[in-house]
Structures are given as C-alpha cells and as structure tokens.
Design a protein around this motif. Structure first.
Motif, PDB file in Angstrom:
ATOM      1  N   ARG A 188       0.928  -0.866   0.169  1.00  0.00           N
ATOM      2  CA  ARG A 188      -0.382  -0.301  -0.040  1.00  0.00           C
ATOM      3  C   ARG A 188       1.118   1.266   0.579  1.00  0.00           C
ATOM      4  O   ARG A 188       0.053   1.973  -0.877  1.00  0.00           O
ATOM      5  CB  ARG A 188      -1.039   0.029   1.191  1.00  0.00           C
ATOM      6  CG  ARG A 188      -2.387  -1.049   1.241  1.00  0.00           C
ATOM      7  CD  ARG A 188      -2.852  -1.202   2.276  1.00  0.00           C
ATOM      8  NE  ARG A 188      -3.509  -0.198   2.669  1.00  0.00           N
ATOM      9  CZ  ARG A 188      -3.989  -0.190   4.427  1.00  0.00           C
ATOM     10  NH1 ARG A 188      -3.663  -1.272   4.829  1.00  0.00           N
ATOM     11  NH2 ARG A 188      -5.112   0.922   4.288  1.00  0.00           N
ATOM     12  N   ARG A 189       1.616   1.405   1.193  1.00  0.00           N
ATOM     13  CA  ARG A 189       2.428   2.415   0.534  1.00  0.00           C
ATOM     14  C   ARG A 189       3.598   2.839  -0.741  1.00  0.00           C
ATOM     15  O   ARG A 189       3.340   4.027  -1.123  1.00  0.00           O
ATOM     16  CB  ARG A 189       3.823   1.958   1.912  1.00  0.00           C
ATOM     17  CG  ARG A 189       4.767   3.343   1.740  1.00  0.00           C
ATOM     18  CD  ARG A 189       3.864   4.027   2.772  1.00  0.00           C
ATOM     19  NE  ARG A 189       4.973   5.512   2.720  1.00  0.00           N
ATOM     20  CZ  ARG A 189       5.595   6.546   2.094  1.00  0.00           C
ATOM     21  NH1 ARG A 189       4.477   6.514   0.945  1.00  0.00           N
ATOM     22  NH2 ARG A 189       6.374   7.627   2.176  1.00  0.00           N
ATOM     23  N   ILE A 190       3.853   1.808  -1.219  1.00  0.00           N
ATOM     24  CA  ILE A 190       4.538   1.767  -2.859  1.00  0.00           C
ATOM     25  C   ILE A 190       3.506   2.106  -3.367  1.00  0.00           C
ATOM     26  O   ILE A 190       3.782   3.071  -4.758  1.00  0.00           O
ATOM     27  CB  ILE A 190       5.442   0.537  -2.925  1.00  0.00           C
ATOM     28  CG1 ILE A 190       6.740   0.255  -1.641  1.00  0.00           C
ATOM     29  CG2 ILE A 190       6.165   0.709  -4.248  1.00  0.00           C
ATOM     30  CD1 ILE A 190       7.641  -0.736  -2.108  1.00  0.00           C
ATOM     31  N   GLU A 191       2.424   1.460  -3.968  1.00  0.00           N
ATOM     32  CA  GLU A 191       1.585   1.350  -4.713  1.00  0.00           C
ATOM     33  C   GLU A 191       0.728   2.645  -5.072  1.00  0.00           C
ATOM     34  O   GLU A 191       0.611   3.167  -5.626  1.00  0.00           O
ATOM     35  CB  GLU A 191       1.081   0.000  -5.236  1.00  0.00           C
ATOM     36  CG  GLU A 191       1.974  -1.411  -5.414  1.00  0.00           C
ATOM     37  CD  GLU A 191       0.800  -2.177  -5.633  1.00  0.00           C
ATOM     38  OE1 GLU A 191      -0.156  -2.260  -5.793  1.00  0.00           O
ATOM     39  OE2 GLU A 191       1.843  -3.825  -5.912  1.00  0.00           O
ATOM     40  N   LYS A 192       0.166   2.680  -3.462  1.00  0.00           N
ATOM     41  CA  LYS A 192      -0.817   3.698  -3.578  1.00  0.00           C
ATOM     42  C   LYS A 192      -0.096   4.918  -3.400  1.00  0.00           C
ATOM     43  O   LYS A 192      -0.622   6.459  -3.627  1.00  0.00           O
ATOM     44  CB  LYS A 192      -1.802   3.370  -2.831  1.00  0.00           C
ATOM     45  CG  LYS A 192      -2.717   2.017  -3.670  1.00  0.00           C
ATOM     46  CD  LYS A 192      -3.732   2.286  -1.737  1.00  0.00           C
ATOM     47  CE  LYS A 192      -4.694   0.672  -2.784  1.00  0.00           C
ATOM     48  NZ  LYS A 192      -5.821   0.768  -1.632  1.00  0.00           N
ATOM     49  N   ARG A 193       1.577   5.114  -3.120  1.00  0.00           N
ATOM     50  CA  ARG A 193       1.914   6.565  -2.174  1.00  0.00           C
ATOM     51  C   ARG A 193       0.647   7.333  -1.592  1.00  0.00           C
ATOM     52  O   ARG A 193       0.826   7.887  -0.882  1.00  0.00           O
ATOM     53  CB  ARG A 193       2.294   7.614  -3.390  1.00  0.00           C
ATOM     54  CG  ARG A 193       3.013   6.941  -4.487  1.00  0.00           C
ATOM     55  CD  ARG A 193       4.345   7.094  -4.060  1.00  0.00           C
ATOM     56  NE  ARG A 193       5.274   6.636  -4.732  1.00  0.00           N
ATOM     57  CZ  ARG A 193       6.539   6.107  -5.543  1.00  0.00           C
ATOM     58  NH1 ARG A 193       5.966   3.806  -5.365  1.00  0.00           N
ATOM     59  NH2 ARG A 193       6.742   5.777  -6.259  1.00  0.00           N
TER      60      ARG A 193
END
Length: 300
Positions: free
Chosen positions: A81-86
């Motif tokens: 979630r942190r990487i893909e959705k920023r």
C-alpha cells in the motif's frame, strides 16, 4: 503477487529482515518521506511495528524475533500500500505522533507534522506572557495542535474549528480518546463565521497555504491528503488574507496569533509590508511560522 508473497514469506523471517527489505523497496520505489519520517529505514520501522502491534524496540533482541505467517502478510500488505498507492504511512497505520501524543488520523485530515509542536512544548515563549484561558485551534484537522495545547495549558478552554465536517469527526474522536471533552470543544466554521462573539487569548492556525505552482508539483504522497487542507489560491494566501483582516476582533487584549504559512512566507511579507511579523526559528527544523500580538495587528 501471491507467488511473490509466498517467496518473501519463506525468505524473510525476523523483524530485522522485514525492516531491511522494506527500506530497500522504499528506496527503489523512490518514495517521498515527509509525513512523520525522513528516510526509508524509519518508515519501514514504523510500518513493521504497526503491523505486528509493537510500540518500539526497547529491547534490541526484538529485532531478531521471528514473525508468524499472518504477521508477515500484514507487513507485506502495508509495504504494498505504501509503494503502489503512495499513501503516507500514517494513513495505513491510522496513527500519528505530535508533541509526544498519539493521534488517530485518516484520509479526512492532514498528517500531523507542524513545527508549531516545538512552540507548544515551550509554552509559546517568549511571546505568550500569561497562561491563556481561551485557546482556538483554527483549521484544526485532526485536532492535534489544540489537544496538545490543552495538555500544555491544563486550565484552558480550547476550541477546535474547521470548515470540514469530516475533519471535525476525526478531531472529535481524538478529543474523546484523550478524555478532554470537558474542556475541548469542536465547532464547524468557515474562518470565524461560527465563532461570533467569542474572543481568545491564543489563536493557533496551520491553515491551507500552498500556492498553485507548489501544489501541482508536490510528490504523490501529498495527493493522498485532502486538498482543502493544502491549497490556498494562486499565491497560497487566500485564507491567510481573510484571517489577518478579521482576527483582531477575536483576540483579547494581549492576545497572540500564531500561524504557519510555510513557503508562502515571502509572499505574505510582500502582501503585508506594514505588519511586523516575527518569524520563529526552530531547533528541530521547520520554517514559515509567524507570531503577532493583537496590538501589532491593530496597529498594522
């Protein structure tokens, strides 16, 4: 993705393994850090601890503790979630720290990060001469500034004001969780419209102050935050102009105004050359916060 998760669960075992992996992945992804941490390692620590219900590493041996399979999946979900959705980490964990206090946060409010925390911890010295009886946190968002002020000034009555009903729902939750409902109240208001007849000894505001150019260029993590809490017209001063014109009517004699305007500070000085802004210098970093007394506002 399932195959990758299965492989990672087999290869990674300890708390240290997952922190190291997360930090490496965050760096590879080119994430922006500015919502509570300033580097990939601390961001990974924050997410791993939240995912496995740890508050920290008082005992360094915890770093070598092995995660259960369900804990591994929870950590990896946070990382994705942190990487893909920023998405800022605080929105994933639903938790942020401000002035040493814990706050619930979600996408309805900005992530707490104002340097005003340092001023609160110092009782707004040397500008605030007496302990305030009535405090207003204008554009309160999560309520973190006003609630922190309530802790710092235990005899004060505090009003948390915001135009957003969604933000006030978050603020009310935080007031309840800090057991301060008896002297911290919320009010929905566009600037001072809902505060007629009230005056305060201290008004603190972290309003929207980002100009159009900066708003368009901000990293993706900021796009996850409510735009109403960030953007404020072409020069970032749409709200602050209104505030400065009306605020003397809501400050008691000897009252103090504290406002964060960030990168719009230069534009503010140019727009109000007759106001004697005092710009606060912070030991822990941060800029663009000014203080003005009621007397200075009236004279200017």
């Amino acid at each position: 993705m399932l195959d990758q998760q299965t492989q990672l669960c087999a290869e990674l075992s300890s708390v240290r393994d997952f922190i190291r992996y997360g930090a490496s992945e965050f760096n590879r992804a080119g994430l922006y850090f500015g919502h509570g941490t300033d580097n990939a390692w601390d961001e990974a620590v924050q997410l791993v601890c939240a995912a496995i219900s740890l508050t920290g590493f008082d005992n360094p041996a915890i770093l070598e503790a092995r995660l259960t399979h369900s804990e591994k999946l929870a950590v990896l979900d946070y990382f994705v979630r942190r990487i893909e959705k920023r998405m800022p980490a605080a929105y994933i964990t639903r938790h942020a720290r401000f002035c040493g206090l814990d706050f619930y946060v979600d996408e309805r409010v900005l992530v707490p990060r104002s340097p005003i925390a340092e001023l609160i911890e110092q009782n707004f010295a040397p500008w605030l001469l007496d302990a305030p009886e009535y405090i207003l946190d204008l554009c309160t968002g999560s309520g973190c500034i006003g609630i922190a002020c309530a802790y710092q000034f235990p005899d004060a009555q505090v009003a948390l004001s915001d135009i957003s009903a969604d933000a006030l729902a978050v603020a009310e939750r935080n007031v309840a969780e800090h057991d301060l409902s008896y002297r911290v109240k919320t009010v929905q208001s566009d600037l001072f419209a809902g505060l007629a007849g009230q005056c305060f000894d201290l008004i603190v505001s972290n309003p929207p102050y980002v100009d159009e150019e900066d708003l368009a260029a901000m990293p993706a993590e900021f796009q996850a935050e409510p735009e109403i809490g960030l953007g404020s017209g072409a020069d970032g001063l749409a709200f602050t102009r209104r505030l400065l014109s009306e605020v003397p009517n809501y400050l008691n004699d000897g009252g103090l105004l504290v406002v964060e305007v960030g990168n719009s500070a230069a534009a503010l000085v140019e727009a109000f050359p007759d106001l004697p802004f005092t710009w606060v210098e912070f030991e822990r970093g941060g800029h663009g916060v000014f203080v003005l007394t009621r007397e200075q506002l009236v004279a200017g």
